[in-house]
Write a protein that holds these residues in place. Structure first.
Motif, short mmCIF file in Angstrom:
data_model
loop_
_atom_site.label_atom_id
_atom_site.label_comp_id
_atom_site.label_asym_id
_atom_site.label_seq_id
_atom_site.Cartn_x
_atom_site.Cartn_y
_atom_site.Cartn_z
N VAL A 78 0.83 -1.20 0.00
CA VAL A 78 0.00 0.00 0.00
C VAL A 78 0.86 1.25 0.00
O VAL A 78 0.60 2.22 -0.73
N ALA A 79 1.90 1.27 0.83
CA ALA A 79 2.78 2.43 0.89
C ALA A 79 3.44 2.70 -0.46
O ALA A 79 3.61 3.86 -0.86
N GLU A 80 3.79 1.63 -1.16
CA GLU A 80 4.42 1.79 -2.47
C GLU A 80 3.51 2.50 -3.46
O GLU A 80 3.91 3.47 -4.12
N GLU A 81 2.28 2.05 -3.57
CA GLU A 81 1.37 2.63 -4.56
C GLU A 81 0.89 4.02 -4.16
O GLU A 81 0.57 4.83 -5.02
N LEU A 82 0.83 4.29 -2.87
CA LEU A 82 0.37 5.60 -2.41
C LEU A 82 1.50 6.62 -2.28
O LEU A 82 1.26 7.79 -2.00
N PRO A 85 5.71 7.01 3.18
CA PRO A 85 6.65 6.19 3.95
C PRO A 85 5.90 5.04 4.64
O PRO A 85 4.74 5.19 5.02
N LEU A 86 6.59 3.94 4.82
CA LEU A 86 5.97 2.79 5.48
C LEU A 86 5.45 3.17 6.86
O LEU A 86 4.41 2.67 7.30
N ALA A 87 6.13 4.06 7.55
CA ALA A 87 5.72 4.46 8.89
C ALA A 87 4.40 5.20 8.91
O ALA A 87 3.78 5.36 9.97
N LYS A 88 3.93 5.67 7.75
CA LYS A 88 2.66 6.39 7.70
C LYS A 88 1.48 5.48 7.40
O LYS A 88 0.36 5.96 7.20
N VAL A 89 1.70 4.17 7.36
CA VAL A 89 0.61 3.21 7.18
C VAL A 89 0.32 2.57 8.53
O VAL A 89 1.20 1.95 9.14
#
Length: 760
Positions: A78-82, A85-89
């Motif tokens: 999800v972080a990749e497509e959006l 940063p991973l920390a914001k998921v």
């Protein structure tokens, strides 16, 4: 519609999405904006993703985290497509909507064969009995499950499309708000901007985005990936390091009581006379509750007290006369003899369900210059997850609340509703971290027990914990298995035919009977899972017949990490090694010669051999063994380096090579391969469950040992670069390690070990 085709359309002011997905229920796999419950300050963009006011991305999580790292890997998609940063998921519970169901994917599994690689002429019948029924129920009910190493493969397209669609909505909202061309907008770290100055993070655009049709949606070009394919720290690392992570056994609720169960020692037995007087006089004891069989459990008695310690002491003080089951009691030694007899009789009569046929194996055997035969055996195995079986339940005011480490929250909810006599929508399930699952927590027997106990506690929550002795003696075990292996060799020393007849209990029908009895009823039929790893051998042998005899021993059986592959890989790869030796070939060269039509398998095998130094000299007293196996869409080869110390095997090094398709997080993959190797070595060296007079003999770790840290070898993981969709990771590393070790021990001793656990 084809699986990958996607239809997007805005519906009304809410801008809900409709997605067609041929293998799943008619309901959208992305879902509408109303799928996730509204929370103040949060905006749902589809059934998977909400945006918080501060720009955090909230991902509906429908998978249980049991150490496999899936919460991190799915968040990375999800972080990749959006472009955040991973920390914001942040993860939020997915709930029970059928949108999140995946049992059909788990049960039906991956394609039976590889038409782009395998030789023509093979016959592999579709099995439309047990698997078909489970798949049909799954599609209709949307049952969710974490298992079968299916989490990433199932979500690979769904979550990326969900994120890409949300991103398109957010960009569209910015374009409309600022009256700027969509193509000129940029996104970085969840902030949309334009070179002329306007900037806004996702949280500021979310409300507008929910009412904005997504327009053209596409997935990010892999060349632009910044997260997928790169190691990233696990999102649960901090919590599991500082102790704040909450496992099922950590649950504490106001007024909570504690319960310990004591089952009938004979599998399938019942309660006779019960004298609880002595137990009730002990400190802290609240009450004693009889437990009938729930979802396959053996009858037992629970003691409720003010602490687990008080409950355990009182449970031991109970005076109980147990009754054996009327159908008789199982004995593992007798069962093993009957399995071998069944395999031999079926092989001689051409019976058993034929899962795979190519050419004419019988004719190849009759015309062979030489025939090679061997019988391989594998015992019952327990799961022995580190976190004891537990469930906390509260029944109050017509509502049931569960706090439970489970792989099947929907089935836990369904059983809880039946036991409590309430509708399913009156049951709330909080899924905690799992301290290991390995398939044991695909069953929900302990949930039924916890709810039954909670009914007796006047609305107070109660935490049921099984002592380790109850866990080992009342598991749903990996079935014992036997395989009669035969091969035909011609005058030139080439293997021309292979015939395999295996025997053992079916798993899927028994699981269905106890977890879905109100829906499925008794179901019997060919169970694909028990023949996995035998009917789909990658080797080019002209004539093959792979059959299985389904038995019903009376021992409770269930899914165990890698299921049929766990012992079928041992059968197949040990026998392949035998054939190499009997025909005077190097084990590596022999396999590669039979893999000319399977380039992926050959590449994995070569990589493992190269990294292990195959063919290079070893210190005196050491030897290497190799094995190759495909399971759950991934191909794994392992080379084991071992020696004998005081007559006992000692493993020094395991080199693992794998083609798992696209790698999401290589760090997690390496961790999973290491864990799978250790799990497999434990089973190979120590794992067995013996049943005498209907009672399991192993009761705790002193007589059911695990591989220790001191015994753990150096483990290396090497991954083949691939552009294929991801396969499984959690289980495929387990099957090859036992045969690779057995093959190394043969080099050391000259003795072929055909029984697990391995003993020289």
């Amino acid at each position: 519609m084809k699986r990958r085709s996607l239809l997007l359309s805005g519906l009304g002011g809410a801008g809900a999405l409709i997605v067609g997905w041929s293998l799943l229920p008619p309901r959208s796999r992305l879902g509408g904006v109303d799928t996730l419950p509204p929370v103040e300050g949060e905006v749902g963009l589809n059934g998977w993703i909400k945006i918080a006011a501060d720009g955090m991305v909230l991902l509906a999580m429908n998978r249980s985290e049991m150490g496999q790292g899936v919460h991190t890997a799915l968040a990375m998609l999800v972080a990749e497509e959006l472009d955040v940063p991973l920390a914001k998921v942040r993860l939020i519970p997915a709930g029970h909507d059928t949108l999140y169901g995946n049992v059909a994917t788990f049960v039906e599994g991956l394609p039976w064969s590889h038409p782009d690689e395998r030789e023509p002429g093979a016959e592999t019948p579709e099995v439309k009995s047990t698997q078909w029924v489970v798949g049909k129920l799954a599609r209709e009910l949307g049952i969710n499950l974490t298992g079968g190493s299916s989490s990433i493969s199932d979500a690979w397209e769904v979550l990326r499309w969900a994120a890409a669609t949300a991103r398109a909505r957010l960009l569209g909202a910015a374009s409309l708000t600022w009256r700027l061309p969509l193509a000129e907008l940029e996104v970085k770290d969840g902030v949309v901007s334009h070179s002329s100055g306007p900037r806004a993070h996702y949280g500021e655009l979310a409300k507008m985005a929910a009412a904005t049709p997504p327009g053209t949606v596409g997935l990010k070009d892999p060349a632009r990936w910044t997260l997928i394919g790169r190691p990233a720290p696990r999102t649960d690392l901090t919590a599991k390091t500082d102790g704040s992570a909450r496992f099922g056994i950590d649950v504490r609720q106001p007024g909570q009581l504690y319960a310990v169960v004591r089952h009938c020692p004979v599998l399938g037995g019942a309660i006779g006379r019960l004298d609880a007087d002595a137990a009730m006089k002990l400190p802290g004891v609240v009450r004693v509750v009889r437990l009938g069989p729930y979802a396959g459990s053996t009858a037992g008695v629970a003691v409720v007290a003010r602490s687990t310690w008080h409950a355990k002491q009182a449970a031991q003080a109970l005076e109980i006369e147990w009754r054996a089951p009327p159908a008789g009691v199982p004995d593992s030694a007798a069962i093993m003899r009957s399995l071998e007899q069944a395999a031999r009789e079926a092989d001689g009569a051409g019976a058993g369900f034929v899962f795979h046929r190519r050419g004419d194996a019988a004719q190849a055997m009759s015309g062979a210059a030489r025939r090679i035969e061997a019988v391989y055996r594998a015992p019952y195995l327990a799961h022995a997850a580190m976190e004891p079986i537990n469930c906390t339940a509260q029944v109050k005011d017509g509502q049931v609340t569960l706090w439970v480490p489970t792989q099947v929250p929907g089935l836990a909810r369904s059983l809880a509703a039946r036991v409590a006599g309430v509708p399913e929508d009156a049951v709330t399930v909080h899924v905690t971290y799992l301290g290991g699952g390995f398939g044991r927590r695909l069953d929900v027997d302990f949930v039924g027990q916890a709810v039954r106990i909670a009914i007796e506690t006047g609305g107070r929550p109660v935490q049921l914990v099984w002592p380790r002795e109850e866990d080992l003696t009342h598991d749903f075990y990996r079935p014992a298995g036997v395989a009669l292996m035969r091969a035909a060799v011609d005058a030139q020393g080439e293997v021309t035919g292979i015939a395999i007849t295996s025997a053992g209990d079916a798993i899927a029908p028994r699981w269905m009977e106890r977890t879905l009895p109100h829906l499925a009823g008794p179901v019997d039929g060919p169970d694909k899972s028990v023949s996995d790893g035998l009917f789909d051998l990658p080797y080019a042998v002209a004539h093959q017949r792979i059959a299985h005899v389904a038995t019903r021993s009376g021992v409770p059986v269930g899914f165990w990490r890698s299921v049929g592959h766990s012992h079928n890989a041992f059968f197949a790869e040990s026998f392949i090694d035998e054939l190499a030796h009997e025909t005077g070939r190097d084990p590596l060269a022999f396999r590669l010669a039979l893999l000319k039509h399977m380039p992926r398998h050959a590449a994995v095998l070569r990589l493992a051999a190269d990294k292990a130094g195959w063919g290079r000299a070893l210190p005196a007293g050491r030897a290497r063994g190799v094995a190759l196996h495909e399971s759950f869409g991934s191909i794994v080869a392992e080379v084991v380096e071992a020696s004998l110390v005081d007559g006992r095997p000692k493993v020094h090094r395991v080199v693992c090579a794998a083609d798992i398709g696209i790698v999401v997080n290589p760090g997690i993959v390496a961790q999973q391969m290491e864990g799978a190797v250790i799990f497999g070595l434990t089973a190979a060296l120590y794992g067995r469950i013996d049943i005498e007079g209907g009672a399991v003999q192993q009761s705790n770790f002193p007589n059911h040992p695990m591989l220790t840290m001191a015994e753990t070898p150096a483990i290396e993981t090497h991954l083949v670069k691939s552009t294929r969709a991801p396969g499984g990771v959690g289980e495929p590393g387990t099957p090859p390690v036992a045969p690779a070790l057995a093959n190394a021990l043969f080099v050391l001793t000259g003795k072929r070990l055909r029984d697990l656990p391995l003993s020289t």
